[in-house]
Design a protein around this motif. Structure first.
Motif, short mmCIF file in Angstrom:
data_model
loop_
_atom_site.label_atom_id
_atom_site.label_comp_id
_atom_site.label_asym_id
_atom_site.label_seq_id
_atom_site.Cartn_x
_atom_site.Cartn_y
_atom_site.Cartn_z
N LEU A 186 9.26 -6.71 2.89
CA LEU A 186 9.55 -5.55 3.72
C LEU A 186 8.57 -4.41 3.44
O LEU A 186 8.11 -3.73 4.38
CB LEU A 186 10.99 -5.09 3.47
CG LEU A 186 11.49 -3.92 4.33
CD1 LEU A 186 11.43 -4.27 5.80
CD2 LEU A 186 12.91 -3.54 3.92
N SER A 187 8.24 -4.19 2.17
CA SER A 187 7.28 -3.13 1.82
C SER A 187 5.90 -3.44 2.40
O SER A 187 5.25 -2.56 3.00
CB SER A 187 7.19 -2.99 0.30
OG SER A 187 8.44 -2.70 -0.26
N PHE A 188 5.46 -4.67 2.24
CA PHE A 188 4.15 -5.06 2.76
C PHE A 188 4.13 -5.06 4.28
O PHE A 188 3.13 -4.70 4.91
CB PHE A 188 3.78 -6.44 2.22
CG PHE A 188 2.35 -6.82 2.42
CD1 PHE A 188 1.32 -5.96 2.05
CD2 PHE A 188 2.01 -8.05 2.97
CE1 PHE A 188 -0.01 -6.31 2.24
CE2 PHE A 188 0.69 -8.41 3.16
CZ PHE A 188 -0.32 -7.54 2.80
N PHE A 189 5.26 -5.44 4.89
CA PHE A 189 5.36 -5.42 6.35
C PHE A 189 5.26 -3.99 6.89
O PHE A 189 4.55 -3.73 7.87
CB PHE A 189 6.69 -6.04 6.78
CG PHE A 189 6.97 -5.95 8.25
CD1 PHE A 189 6.44 -6.88 9.13
CD2 PHE A 189 7.77 -4.93 8.76
CE1 PHE A 189 6.69 -6.79 10.49
CE2 PHE A 189 8.02 -4.84 10.11
CZ PHE A 189 7.48 -5.77 10.98
N ALA A 190 5.97 -3.06 6.26
CA ALA A 190 5.92 -1.66 6.71
C ALA A 190 4.51 -1.09 6.57
O ALA A 190 4.02 -0.36 7.45
CB ALA A 190 6.91 -0.83 5.91
N LEU A 191 3.83 -1.44 5.48
CA LEU A 191 2.47 -0.91 5.27
C LEU A 191 1.49 -1.48 6.29
O LEU A 191 0.71 -0.74 6.90
CB LEU A 191 2.02 -1.24 3.85
CG LEU A 191 0.63 -0.73 3.48
CD1 LEU A 191 0.66 0.02 2.16
CD2 LEU A 191 -0.35 -1.90 3.35
N LYS A 192 1.51 -2.78 6.51
CA LYS A 192 0.52 -3.40 7.41
C LYS A 192 0.77 -3.03 8.87
O LYS A 192 -0.18 -2.78 9.62
CB LYS A 192 0.53 -4.92 7.26
CG LYS A 192 0.13 -5.42 5.90
CD LYS A 192 -1.23 -4.91 5.48
CE LYS A 192 -2.36 -5.72 6.02
NZ LYS A 192 -3.67 -5.29 5.47
N SER A 193 2.03 -2.99 9.28
CA SER A 193 2.32 -2.68 10.68
C SER A 193 1.96 -1.22 11.00
O SER A 193 1.42 -0.93 12.08
CB SER A 193 3.79 -2.95 10.99
OG SER A 193 4.63 -2.21 10.13
N THR A 194 2.24 -0.30 10.08
CA THR A 194 1.85 1.09 10.33
C THR A 194 0.34 1.27 10.24
O THR A 194 -0.24 2.11 10.93
CB THR A 194 2.53 2.02 9.32
OG1 THR A 194 2.28 1.55 7.98
CG2 THR A 194 4.02 2.08 9.56
N ASP A 195 -0.31 0.49 9.38
CA ASP A 195 -1.77 0.57 9.27
C ASP A 195 -2.45 0.12 10.55
O ASP A 195 -3.39 0.76 11.04
CB ASP A 195 -2.23 -0.29 8.09
CG ASP A 195 -3.74 -0.25 7.91
OD1 ASP A 195 -4.36 0.76 8.29
OD2 ASP A 195 -4.31 -1.23 7.38
N TYR A 196 -2.00 -0.99 11.12
CA TYR A 196 -2.62 -1.53 12.32
C TYR A 196 -2.34 -0.68 13.57
O TYR A 196 -3.03 -0.82 14.57
CB TYR A 196 -2.14 -2.96 12.57
CG TYR A 196 -2.61 -3.97 11.54
CD1 TYR A 196 -3.78 -3.73 10.81
CD2 TYR A 196 -1.90 -5.12 11.30
CE1 TYR A 196 -4.20 -4.65 9.88
CE2 TYR A 196 -2.33 -6.05 10.35
CZ TYR A 196 -3.47 -5.81 9.65
OH TYR A 196 -3.91 -6.72 8.72
N SER A 197 -1.32 0.15 13.52
CA SER A 197 -0.95 0.88 14.74
C SER A 197 -1.14 2.39 14.57
O SER A 197 -2.16 2.96 14.97
CB SER A 197 0.50 0.55 15.11
OG SER A 197 1.37 0.85 14.03
N TYR B 160 3.14 -12.79 9.31
CA TYR B 160 2.02 -12.11 9.96
C TYR B 160 2.17 -12.09 11.49
O TYR B 160 1.62 -11.20 12.14
CB TYR B 160 0.70 -12.76 9.56
CG TYR B 160 0.23 -12.33 8.21
CD1 TYR B 160 -0.33 -11.07 8.01
CD2 TYR B 160 0.37 -13.17 7.10
CE1 TYR B 160 -0.74 -10.65 6.76
CE2 TYR B 160 -0.05 -12.77 5.85
CZ TYR B 160 -0.60 -11.51 5.68
OH TYR B 160 -1.02 -11.09 4.43
N ALA B 161 2.89 -13.04 12.04
CA ALA B 161 3.20 -12.98 13.47
C ALA B 161 4.08 -11.78 13.77
O ALA B 161 3.89 -11.08 14.79
CB ALA B 161 3.88 -14.28 13.92
N MET B 162 5.04 -11.51 12.91
CA MET B 162 5.89 -10.34 13.10
C MET B 162 5.10 -9.05 12.91
O MET B 162 5.31 -8.06 13.63
CB MET B 162 7.07 -10.39 12.13
CG MET B 162 8.06 -11.51 12.40
SD MET B 162 9.38 -11.59 11.17
CE MET B 162 10.16 -10.00 11.39
N VAL B 163 4.17 -9.04 11.94
CA VAL B 163 3.33 -7.85 11.73
C VAL B 163 2.49 -7.58 12.97
O VAL B 163 2.43 -6.44 13.47
CB VAL B 163 2.44 -8.04 10.49
CG1 VAL B 163 1.38 -6.94 10.41
CG2 VAL B 163 3.28 -8.03 9.22
#
Length: 296
Positions: free
Chosen positions: A154-165, A100-103
């Motif tokens: 990786l899938s969850f990271f891509a979804l959360k990072s694009t969602d937050y930004s 979550y720090a990376m996200v």
């Protein structure tokens, strides 16, 4: 104060619209049938009418529900893979914190560095078409390949990072050229019902499947396959929504037209006030002239 100035400058301040509506009601009077109908219309009826007449709001509602459902499935899949791959609690907590720090770091980098520079060239309709192209290959790979923690992460990271930004920015850009009720009432309905219904509804479905199906039938592999199905529904909603999203140039033209219309609606009340003051001043002058004529 600076934030209020920026919101008023770019059309995010609702007070001019509210004041113009109040002035319009005062000028038209209480006998107007349209205003009486608007007063009698319930909040539920107004919301239903608004979603029926605005395909953009209906598309946003479907996109938010499907996206939150996909987020819930990927979250459960990530937690399941994490528990199976890292059985020790301390190691699992360390991995989760770093994840979550990376996200948050990637989202902050996008929000403060990338998006401000790309804002002029960022068209919302292309954002909605780009996000499925980014996520769907990961979902397909995780569904056909053996389950792995890094694929799920990786899938969850891509979804959360694009969602937050980028996704949140695109949603705000879509609301801006809409009318007053869609920008505020429609946005609240989508934010409250669509977000909650997508998360809680998918959680209930997953709980029901876990209860009904035999033990072991809802593993990480099955969750990955379910995420592919939900991701396909979300991709369809985003592509359908992109057809009704206007470009930045068209949105700016609509905002400027709305500002000019509000200024024109506020002008008659001010000119009426000046005319009434002029009338009160002219009465004694006319009276003095008439008295002077009588004496002559």
């Amino acid at each position: 104060d600076k934030s209020y100035e920026l919101s008023a400058l770019h059309g995010f301040d609702p007070s001019p619209e509210l004041s113009s509506r109040a002035n319009k009601k005062k000028r038209q009077g209480s006998t107007n049938s349209n205003i009486a109908l608007e007063k009698e219309e319930s909040l539920l009826g107004k919301t239903g009418r608004m979603f029926r007449t605005s395909p953009t709001l209906a598309g946003l509602f479907g996109e938010v529900i499907s996206f939150q459902s996909l987020s819930t499935v990927l979250n459960v899949c990530f937690v399941r893979q994490l528990k199976d791959s890292i059985p020790i609690d301390t190691d699992r907590a360390s991995f989760t914190g770093q994840f979550y720090a990376m996200v948050n770091g990637s989202s902050g980098l996008m929000q403060f560095l990338v998006l401000p520079m790309a804002r002029k060239y960022l068209e919302p309709q292309w954002v909605y078409r780009f996000l499925p192209l980014l996520l769907m290959p990961l979902l397909v790979y995780s569904a056909v390949q053996p389950s792995s923690l890094w694929i799920a992460a990786l899938s969850f990271f891509a979804l959360k990072s694009t969602d937050y930004s980028i996704r949140n920015v695109a949603n705000e850009m879509v609301y801006q050229p809409l009318d007053f009720d869609a920008r505020y009432l429609g946005k609240e309905v989508i934010g409250v019902f669509a977000n909650r219904f997508g998360k809680s509804g998918m959680s209930l479905i997953l709980s029901g499947l876990t209860t009904i199906l035999p033990s072991g039938w809802m593993g990480a592999r099955q969750l990955s396959q379910l995420s592919l199905v939900v991701g396909g529904a979300w991709s369809y909603c985003t592509v359908w929504l992109s057809k009704y999203v206007v470009s930045n140039k068209q949105a700016e033209a609509k905002v400027q037209e709305r500002k000019r219309r509000q200024e024109l609606e506020q002008q008659p009340s001010s000119s009426l006030g000046e005319g009434s003051e002029g009338a009160t001043v002219s009465k004694p002058i006319d009276g003095n002239d008439s008295e002077a004529k009588k004496t002559n």
